[in-house]
Write a protein that holds these residues in place. Structure first.
Motif, PDB file in Angstrom:
ATOM      1  N   ALA A 182      49.889  35.098  36.011  1.00  0.00           N
ATOM      2  CA  ALA A 182      48.848  36.101  36.229  1.00  0.00           C
ATOM      3  C   ALA A 182      47.652  35.476  36.938  1.00  0.00           C
ATOM      4  N   THR A 183      47.279  34.272  36.520  1.00  0.00           N
ATOM      5  CA  THR A 183      46.166  33.566  37.166  1.00  0.00           C
ATOM      6  C   THR A 183      46.460  33.347  38.644  1.00  0.00           C
ATOM      7  N   GLU A 184      47.684  32.967  38.946  1.00  0.00           N
ATOM      8  CA  GLU A 184      48.083  32.732  40.333  1.00  0.00           C
ATOM      9  C   GLU A 184      47.958  34.001  41.174  1.00  0.00           C
ATOM     10  N   VAL A 185      48.411  35.120  40.629  1.00  0.00           N
ATOM     11  CA  VAL A 185      48.318  36.390  41.358  1.00  0.00           C
ATOM     12  C   VAL A 185      46.859  36.771  41.589  1.00  0.00           C
ATOM     13  N   ARG A 218      39.059  38.746  35.363  1.00  0.00           N
ATOM     14  CA  ARG A 218      40.369  38.718  34.709  1.00  0.00           C
ATOM     15  C   ARG A 218      41.017  37.347  34.849  1.00  0.00           C
ATOM     16  N   ARG A 219      40.815  36.694  36.004  1.00  0.00           N
ATOM     17  CA  ARG A 219      41.391  35.349  36.187  1.00  0.00           C
ATOM     18  C   ARG A 219      40.783  34.364  35.193  1.00  0.00           C
ATOM     19  N   ALA A 220      39.494  34.487  34.973  1.00  0.00           N
ATOM     20  CA  ALA A 220      38.852  33.620  33.976  1.00  0.00           C
ATOM     21  C   ALA A 220      39.457  33.865  32.597  1.00  0.00           C
ATOM     22  N   SER A 221      39.761  35.127  32.297  1.00  0.00           N
ATOM     23  CA  SER A 221      40.362  35.452  31.004  1.00  0.00           C
ATOM     24  C   SER A 221      41.763  34.869  30.888  1.00  0.00           C
ATOM     25  N   THR A 222      42.573  34.977  31.947  1.00  0.00           N
ATOM     26  CA  THR A 222      43.927  34.427  31.877  1.00  0.00           C
ATOM     27  C   THR A 222      43.896  32.907  31.801  1.00  0.00           C
ATOM     28  N   ALA A 233      32.331  34.385  27.268  1.00  0.00           N
ATOM     29  CA  ALA A 233      33.133  33.162  27.360  1.00  0.00           C
ATOM     30  C   ALA A 233      32.438  32.005  26.651  1.00  0.00           C
ATOM     31  N   TYR A 234      31.147  31.872  26.877  1.00  0.00           N
ATOM     32  CA  TYR A 234      30.399  30.818  26.184  1.00  0.00           C
ATOM     33  C   TYR A 234      30.437  31.039  24.663  1.00  0.00           C
TER      34      TYR A 234
END
Length: 567
Positions: free
Chosen positions: A316-319, A336-340, A374-375
């Motif tokens: 998912a991060t790659e996509v 979303r990439r940060a979440s994955t 995130a923090y």
């Protein structure tokens, strides 16, 4: 080797393989590679599955069950270079194979081989292609052949049911707009008595772009504002709305060539199949849509969502990393990439992604809020407070929806040890949303733990339970409030209910044990403390204190507690 359900077989065999010291050696044989592939398939681990299916096929190249599973893995990975030849070979042996048919049709369209695509549709056995997909693709094939009258006839022929007819007319409108007949296209999309033909978000965008070509920018702007204000704050809609509001030139680019329409058809099927039982099929359609039309961000985002659901976070991060910075979806994709990244275990990488995003898009509330989240999840509470503060500073005049920013900053302040700031944030959140259960519970429980304002704390928690009666943690707070007030009999029912709602939480089980002890149900109390130990450890839970309660009883432990403690 017979055709079997790979996931079912892997579920039966995975324990045997995992326990066997011979597994590495077995993987070099046909059976070992096959079992290893099925294990990976069961986990939705497409890279590993693809590798082992390839090894198995090298040994048994005519095993069509292996070939089918290998094709699934390759399409799920978006690896069409290998998937294409696999599909050709599988279709030769099994003309009725649906996935092979889908892949071959997508490959023909991708190559602008419309005659070849027409032959595939014409020669396919029944039920190889979904009727909706087949009808739409047939129309776009004629568009690709530049035979627009034939294309319109194909779209008009889609009358088997209301859904078929609606999508046929929507795609007819796209084809007309692509040909420059915006008047006819707008007439179709405007619809009749049942309202506009806005079947998807893409249809809404297409309609707005078509209105702009007709000089009806204000109508397009009003339509988009209505959709956004109605709860559809889509990034692409907002970007298009803003361009129209600025007076920028807006072209019709929803479909610019025939294969764009086919990609839209594949994406439609992917979205329709995005349910619990057909997520993998949806993923394959989304990947094929993106293959037909590279840069179709909506297909990439859907593929990423489906991969996330399968816990394939690296894929998912790659996509998501492929979404370009000039896309309206860029901020959403980066969040979303940060979440994955974090879900895959790369917490620091996920935070770094958000820090970089804040450097370029720090004027967006969502970016600062996500960075704060995130923090906070990483227990960097000071940094979280700073990020939330930036988000709040961007608000202007706070509205009801902004309660969550004050609430999350309050949590970060409380965890950072600044209770005064935390309480101020919680009370500000309650001004914006007075009956918000999360805030009422957190503030009420915090007041309870600090021995402050028990009556106010109890009232807040009671209101929280009323607003969210099926939340085990909030119900636990109510039971614990009664316990702290010495109302032990009143505490029993909510504590039992809390354990029923959240049976494996160690803190809740520990609390129930204390309540049961205080009403004389000491054997049951011991049972709950043992359960708490079995589920622990956990934050805010003293495991040694539980063991001490089991050894000497709660009365003795309470007498040993420091003055002011009542846990």
């Amino acid at each position: 080797m017979p055709t079997i359900n790979a996931k079912l077989a892997a579920g039966i065999l995975s324990g045997l393989l995992a326990a066997s010291p011979l597994a590495p050696a077995l993987a070099s044989s046909l059976s070992g590679a096959y079992l290893a592939a099925m294990q990976a398939d069961f986990r939705d681990d497409y890279p590993v599955a693809a590798e082992y299916y390839d090894r198995a096929l090298a040994t048994d190249p005519t095993n069509f069950a292996l070939m089918q599973n290998a094709l699934v893995a390759r399409v799920a990975l978006g690896d069409m270079e290998i998937a294409g030849p696999l599909a050709d070979k599988l279709a030769q042996a099994q003309p009725e194979n649906q996935l092979a048919g889908l892949v071959r049709l997508a490959a023909a369209i991708h190559d602008n081989d419309f005659d070849g695509a027409a032959r595939l549709l014409a020669s396919a056995p029944p039920r190889v292609y979904n009727p909706l997909l087949a009808g739409l693709v047939a129309g776009w094939i004629e568009v690709g052949r530049e035979d627009f009258p034939a294309a319109k006839a194909k779209f008009d022929a889609m009358t088997a049911n209301d859904a078929m007819a609606a999508y046929g007319q929507y795609h007819k409108a796209l084809a007309l707009a692509m040909a420059g007949d915006f008047v006819s296209a707008e007439t179709i999309l405007a619809g009749g008595e049942q309202g506009p033909l806005h079947l998807t978000r893409s249809a809404l965008i297409a309609h707005a772009e078509i209105l702009a070509q007709l000089g009806k920018e204000q109508d397009a702007l009003a339509m988009l504002n209505q959709a956004i204000d109605g709860g559809f704050p889509d990034a692409t809609l907002i970007a298009l709305r803003d361009r129209l509001a600025r007076g920028d030139e807006v072209a019709f680019d929803q479909v610019t060539e025939a294969k764009d329409g086919v990609a839209e058809a594949y994406l439609t099927l992917a979205e329709a199949l995005n349910t619990d039982n057909t997520e993998r099929v949806a993923l394959l359609h989304a990947r094929l849509a993106a293959y037909i039309r590279p840069g179709l961000i909506e297909a990439d985002l859907l593929a990423a969502e489906l991969l996330e659901n399968e816990e394939r976070y690296a894929l998912a991060t790659e996509v998501l990393s492929e979404v370009p910075e000039d896309s309206p979806w860029y901020v959403t994709a980066e969040i979303r990439r940060a979440s994955t990244q974090r879900d895959s275990g790369d917490v620091e990488g996920g935070i770094a992604t958000l820090v970089a995003l804040a450097a370029t898009h720090g004027d967006q509330i969502e970016v600062q809020s996500e960075l704060g989240d995130a923090y906070r999840s990483n227990e960097q509470f000071g940094e979280a407070v700073a990020a939330y503060t930036k988000a709040i500073d961007l608000i202007g005049t706070p509205q009801k929806i902004h309660w969550v920013l004050y609430y999350t900053r309050g949590v970060a302040n409380e965890r950072a040890g600044d209770w005064a700031a935390a309480e101020a944030d919680f009370r500000e959140a309650l001004k914006l949303s007075p009956d918000q259960p999360l805030v009422l519970n957190y503030l009420g429980y915090s007041l309870l733990e600090q021995g402050q304002d028990y009556d106010e704390a109890l009232d807040m928690i009671q209101r929280a339970v009323k607003g969210q009666p099926d939340d085990g943690y909030i119900t636990d707070s109510l039971g614990w409030a009664y316990y702290r007030l010495g109302r032990y009999q009143d505490a029993v029912a909510p504590m039992l209910r809390a354990v029923e709602l959240t049976p494996d939480d160690p803190v809740i089980n520990d609390h129930l044990g204390d309540v049961l002890w205080m009403v004389g149900r000491k054997r049951e109390a011991d049972f709950q403390w043992h359960r708490a130990l079995s589920f622990g450890p956990a934050d805010d839970l003293d495991m040694d204190r539980i063991r001490r309660k089991l050894d000497v009883g709660l009365d003795k432990v309470r007498s040993e507690d420091k003055p002011g403690s009542d846990g």
